[in-house]
Design a protein around this motif. Structure first.
Motif, mmCIF file in Angstrom:
data_model
loop_
_atom_site.group_PDB
_atom_site.id
_atom_site.type_symbol
_atom_site.label_atom_id
_atom_site.label_comp_id
_atom_site.label_asym_id
_atom_site.label_seq_id
_atom_site.Cartn_x
_atom_site.Cartn_y
_atom_site.Cartn_z
ATOM 1 N N TYR A 28 51.399 25.768 55.369
ATOM 2 C CA TYR A 28 51.470 24.610 54.475
ATOM 3 C C TYR A 28 50.858 24.955 53.120
ATOM 4 O O TYR A 28 51.413 24.634 52.065
ATOM 5 C CB TYR A 28 50.724 23.436 55.110
ATOM 6 N N HIS A 29 49.708 25.607 53.150
ATOM 7 C CA HIS A 29 49.027 26.039 51.927
ATOM 8 C C HIS A 29 49.915 27.002 51.146
ATOM 9 O O HIS A 29 50.076 26.881 49.926
ATOM 10 C CB HIS A 29 47.697 26.704 52.295
ATOM 11 N N PHE A 30 50.534 27.932 51.847
ATOM 12 C CA PHE A 30 51.410 28.924 51.211
ATOM 13 C C PHE A 30 52.607 28.250 50.546
ATOM 14 O O PHE A 30 52.979 28.585 49.415
ATOM 15 C CB PHE A 30 51.891 29.932 52.254
ATOM 16 N N ASN A 31 53.206 27.288 51.239
ATOM 17 C CA ASN A 31 54.386 26.607 50.698
ATOM 18 C C ASN A 31 54.062 25.773 49.470
ATOM 19 O O ASN A 31 54.952 25.489 48.658
ATOM 20 C CB ASN A 31 55.014 25.716 51.769
ATOM 21 N N SER A 32 52.802 25.369 49.344
ATOM 22 C CA SER A 32 52.415 24.533 48.217
ATOM 23 C C SER A 32 51.897 25.346 47.034
ATOM 24 O O SER A 32 51.650 24.802 45.964
ATOM 25 C CB SER A 32 51.333 23.526 48.641
ATOM 26 N N VAL A 33 51.733 26.649 47.241
ATOM 27 C CA VAL A 33 51.235 27.519 46.171
ATOM 28 C C VAL A 33 52.416 28.146 45.440
ATOM 29 O O VAL A 33 53.142 28.939 46.016
ATOM 30 C CB VAL A 33 50.320 28.635 46.740
ATOM 31 N N ALA A 34 52.607 27.789 44.191
ATOM 32 C CA ALA A 34 53.689 28.363 43.388
ATOM 33 C C ALA A 34 53.303 29.769 42.944
ATOM 34 O O ALA A 34 52.140 30.155 42.962
ATOM 35 C CB ALA A 34 53.956 27.487 42.170
ATOM 36 N N THR A 35 54.292 30.540 42.528
ATOM 37 C CA THR A 35 54.045 31.923 42.124
ATOM 38 C C THR A 35 53.162 32.013 40.890
ATOM 39 O O THR A 35 52.602 33.059 40.601
ATOM 40 C CB THR A 35 55.371 32.645 41.851
ATOM 41 N N ASN A 36 53.037 30.922 40.140
ATOM 42 C CA ASN A 36 52.189 30.962 38.954
ATOM 43 C C ASN A 36 50.861 30.233 39.162
ATOM 44 O O ASN A 36 50.207 29.849 38.210
ATOM 45 C CB ASN A 36 52.926 30.349 37.762
ATOM 46 N N ASN A 60 61.375 34.183 48.617
ATOM 47 C CA ASN A 60 61.507 33.416 47.379
ATOM 48 C C ASN A 60 60.268 33.549 46.497
ATOM 49 O O ASN A 60 60.366 33.489 45.263
ATOM 50 C CB ASN A 60 61.761 31.943 47.706
ATOM 51 N N ASN A 61 59.112 33.764 47.112
ATOM 52 C CA ASN A 61 57.870 33.863 46.351
ATOM 53 C C ASN A 61 57.665 35.222 45.679
ATOM 54 O O ASN A 61 56.801 35.350 44.810
ATOM 55 C CB ASN A 61 56.672 33.556 47.254
ATOM 56 N N ILE A 62 58.425 36.219 46.096
ATOM 57 C CA ILE A 62 58.235 37.559 45.522
ATOM 58 C C ILE A 62 59.532 38.144 44.980
ATOM 59 O O ILE A 62 59.579 39.315 44.596
ATOM 60 C CB ILE A 62 57.640 38.531 46.571
ATOM 61 N N LEU A 63 60.560 37.332 44.890
ATOM 62 C CA LEU A 63 61.878 37.822 44.491
ATOM 63 C C LEU A 63 61.843 38.499 43.127
ATOM 64 O O LEU A 63 62.510 39.503 42.895
ATOM 65 C CB LEU A 63 62.868 36.645 44.477
ATOM 66 N N PHE A 64 61.053 37.957 42.213
ATOM 67 C CA PHE A 64 61.008 38.486 40.850
ATOM 68 C C PHE A 64 60.318 39.840 40.754
ATOM 69 O O PHE A 64 60.391 40.509 39.716
ATOM 70 C CB PHE A 64 60.300 37.483 39.928
ATOM 71 N N LEU A 65 59.663 40.265 41.837
ATOM 72 C CA LEU A 65 58.974 41.550 41.829
ATOM 73 C C LEU A 65 59.897 42.712 42.184
ATOM 74 O O LEU A 65 59.564 43.871 41.918
ATOM 75 C CB LEU A 65 57.796 41.530 42.814
ATOM 76 N N PHE A 66 61.049 42.410 42.767
ATOM 77 C CA PHE A 66 61.947 43.466 43.231
ATOM 78 C C PHE A 66 62.794 44.032 42.093
ATOM 79 O O PHE A 66 63.037 43.359 41.086
ATOM 80 C CB PHE A 66 62.877 42.924 44.323
ATOM 81 N N PRO A 67 63.265 45.262 42.260
ATOM 82 C CA PRO A 67 64.240 45.799 41.299
ATOM 83 C C PRO A 67 65.464 44.877 41.251
ATOM 84 O O PRO A 67 65.800 44.249 42.268
ATOM 85 C CB PRO A 67 64.598 47.169 41.894
ATOM 86 N N PRO A 68 66.142 44.773 40.107
ATOM 87 C CA PRO A 68 67.269 43.835 39.966
ATOM 88 C C PRO A 68 68.329 43.949 41.053
ATOM 89 O O PRO A 68 68.810 42.939 41.556
ATOM 90 C CB PRO A 68 67.835 44.199 38.588
ATOM 91 N N GLU A 69 68.682 45.188 41.442
ATOM 92 C CA GLU A 69 69.735 45.353 42.441
ATOM 93 C C GLU A 69 69.299 44.812 43.807
ATOM 94 O O GLU A 69 70.106 44.215 44.545
ATOM 95 C CB GLU A 69 70.166 46.818 42.558
ATOM 96 N N THR A 70 68.019 44.981 44.139
ATOM 97 C CA THR A 70 67.496 44.450 45.401
ATOM 98 C C THR A 70 67.419 42.932 45.350
ATOM 99 O O THR A 70 67.791 42.244 46.299
ATOM 100 C CB THR A 70 66.102 45.025 45.698
ATOM 101 N N SER A 71 66.946 42.414 44.239
ATOM 102 C CA SER A 71 66.846 40.968 44.061
ATOM 103 C C SER A 71 68.223 40.311 44.132
ATOM 104 O O SER A 71 68.390 39.233 44.704
ATOM 105 C CB SER A 71 66.177 40.649 42.727
ATOM 106 N N LEU A 72 69.216 40.965 43.549
ATOM 107 C CA LEU A 72 70.593 40.453 43.581
ATOM 108 C C LEU A 72 71.116 40.416 45.012
ATOM 109 O O LEU A 72 71.718 39.425 45.454
ATOM 110 C CB LEU A 72 71.480 41.333 42.703
ATOM 111 N N PHE A 73 70.867 41.483 45.758
ATOM 112 C CA PHE A 73 71.291 41.553 47.160
ATOM 113 C C PHE A 73 70.619 40.465 47.994
ATOM 114 O O PHE A 73 71.273 39.767 48.781
ATOM 115 C CB PHE A 73 70.958 42.931 47.738
#
Length: 299
Positions: A82-90, A163-176
């Motif tokens: 629950y705590h994790f789901n309420s914590v945004a990436t920022n 979803n919480n770490i998607l922006f950390l991946f290389p673009p091709e991995t994130s796209l996949f």
């Protein structure tokens, strides 16, 4: 403190009586009334299938029943999730550190893949915040991906993690990941939480396809997401999508319509006084209008 000493049947009986249901109603399609009576008094146990039918007859989910049985408290793993789901990436570092510490304490007595992933995700976000080093933060996110990439199917828990770490991946991995996530989320079309996740992954996909220069496909995902944003009254997302649709249309040489959507997006942001997002979108607009620029935009 939650009272976990009460018999299992005690809670079922109390809930049934509070709802004004008879034993016949609760037992239907699961077992006979006389058998249910013995179940309620802890004289017998039952199968998971029958247990779930009983809860269905009580108009209750297993999650709610467990919450009630635990004295209207989440158990420790549920509390961490629950705590994790309420914590945004920022979120600020203090919240991330608190969550990481709580998860680490839980792991001292429990071997749990998801909680281990949460520790790594927290560390990835903390590392990025403290060092601004995307590659260093990715070393933690990569550990989560190493496990999840081997799974044949992702469910809501796995999709929340990604979803919480998607922006950390290389673009091709994130796209996949985004494309595969949308396929798995299509099975959850009647779940409210899945709608939010689907919108988040779709938004990411629009951006990634724009970065990849595939503006036709980007528009394909942007248009239904615009309608969904209206339906869900997600005005910031709607504004961003309008501006991005304008950029896409300009790239597809539909300049007249492009300016219409760009202006609509900025008008919404001005109306709700989201000046920082407006500034970021102005930078994004400039970036795509001047493709010779070398610096990539932050996602």
């Amino acid at each position: 403190m939650p009272d976990n000493t009460k018999p299992f049947g005690y809670d079922l009986k109390k809930i049934r009586e509070n709802k004004g249901y008879t034993q016949e109603i609760v037992a239907q399609n699961a077992m006979s009334r006389s058998t249910y009576t013995r179940f309620e008094t802890e004289a017998i146990t039952t199968t998971v299938t029958k247990y779930l039918k009983i809860l269905n007859n009580l108009d209750m989910t297993h999650k709610e029943f467990s919450y009630i049985r635990n004295g209207y408290h989440l158990d420790e793993k549920e509390a961490i999730l629950y705590h994790f789901n309420s914590v945004a990436t920022n979120s600020d570092n203090t919240l991330l550190q608190q969550l990481k510490k709580r998860a680490e304490v839980y792991l001292l007595e429990n071997n749990d893949h998801v909680i281990k992933d949460i520790v790594e995700i927290c560390q990835a976000l903390l590392t990025l915040s403290q060092t601004h080093d995307l590659k260093l933060a990715y070393t933690h996110a990569e550990k989560v991906w190493e496990r999840l990439s081997k799974l044949d199917k992702w469910y809501l828990t796995e999709l929340r993690l990604l979803n919480n770490i998607l922006f950390l991946f290389p673009p091709e991995t994130s796209l996949f990941i985004s494309k595969r996530a949308l396929i798995d989320l299509d099975h959850y079309r009647h779940f409210e939480e899945a709608t939010k996740l689907k919108m988040a992954f779709s938004m990411n996909l629009v951006y990634l396809l724009m970065e990849d220069g595939d503006f036709t496909q980007s528009l394909f995902y942007a248009d239904p997401l615009i309608e969904e944003s209206k339906k869900e009254t997600k005005y910031i997302m709607l504004a961003v999508l309008y501006v991005r649709k304008g950029i896409i249309l300009e790239k597809l040489e539909s300049e007249k319509d492009a300016q219409f959507f760009i202006q609509k997006g900025f008008t919404i942001l001005e109306a709700i006084e989201e000046w920082n997002i407006k500034k970021e979108l102005e930078q994004e607009l400039n970036y795509y209008l001047h493709p010779d620029k070398k610096n990539k935009l932050p996602r």
